[in-house]
Design a protein around this motif. Structure first.
Motif, PDB file in Angstrom:
ATOM      1  N   ALA A   1       0.796  -1.156   0.015  1.00 13.02           N
ATOM      2  CA  ALA A   1      -0.011   0.041   0.096  1.00 13.02           C
ATOM      3  C   ALA A   1       0.931   1.374  -0.121  1.00 13.02           C
TER       4      ALA A   1
ATOM      5  N   SER B   1       2.513   1.520  -3.360  1.00 13.71           N
ATOM      6  CA  SER B   1       1.465   1.874  -4.411  1.00 13.71           C
ATOM      7  C   SER B   1       1.130   3.453  -4.238  1.00 13.71           C
TER       8      SER B   1
ATOM      9  N   GLU C   1      -4.441  -3.181  -3.498  1.00 11.93           N
ATOM     10  CA  GLU C   1      -3.355  -2.471  -3.599  1.00 11.93           C
ATOM     11  C   GLU C   1      -2.845  -2.433  -5.261  1.00 11.93           C
TER      12      GLU C   1
ATOM     13  N   THR D   1      -4.031   0.359  -7.869  1.00 12.15           N
ATOM     14  CA  THR D   1      -3.401   1.565  -7.955  1.00 12.15           C
ATOM     15  C   THR D   1      -2.405   1.858  -9.116  1.00 12.15           C
TER      16      THR D   1
END
Length: 108
Positions: free
Chosen positions: A4, A7, A78, A81
């Motif tokens: 995350a 990303s 994730e 993205t």
């Protein structure tokens, strides 16, 4: 580093480059939003299908401690993205490298 966080860095960097490019090339955001919306829907749809197929077939897997936990099918959230980052990065790079912009098409 979690997926995350990584990303988010990619997405924020792409957004910054995109905003810089529309400012430098004097492109109205309103003129490119419809195309960005259609492209985003297509890219996110393709990501959902093919990420799930690749994960299901065993091509790759993720360690659960590096993920937020939210999934769309087998694909972690994730993964969605990266196509959005590319959606912003590619036209920005094109415009900044001297490629034709929507402003030029409107003036002709």
């Amino acid at each position: 580093m979690s997926f995350a966080t990584l990303s988010l860095y990619f997405l924020l960097g792409s957004l910054a480059l995109f905003l810089l490019s529309i400012r430098v090339r004097k492109i109205r955001l309103r003129s490119v939003l419809p195309a960005l919306g259609v492209a985003a829907a297509i890219l996110l749809g393709l990501t959902a299908v093919f990420d799930n197929l690749m994960i299901h077939s065993g091509l790759f897997d993720y360690e659960s401690e590096t993920l937020l936990g939210a999934h769309l099918g087998l694909a972690p959230i994730e993964d969605f993205t990266y196509p959005l980052a590319a959606l912003l990065f590619v036209p920005a790079l094109w415009w900044l490298s001297g490629g034709r912009s929507p402003v030029l098409e409107e003036q002709e």
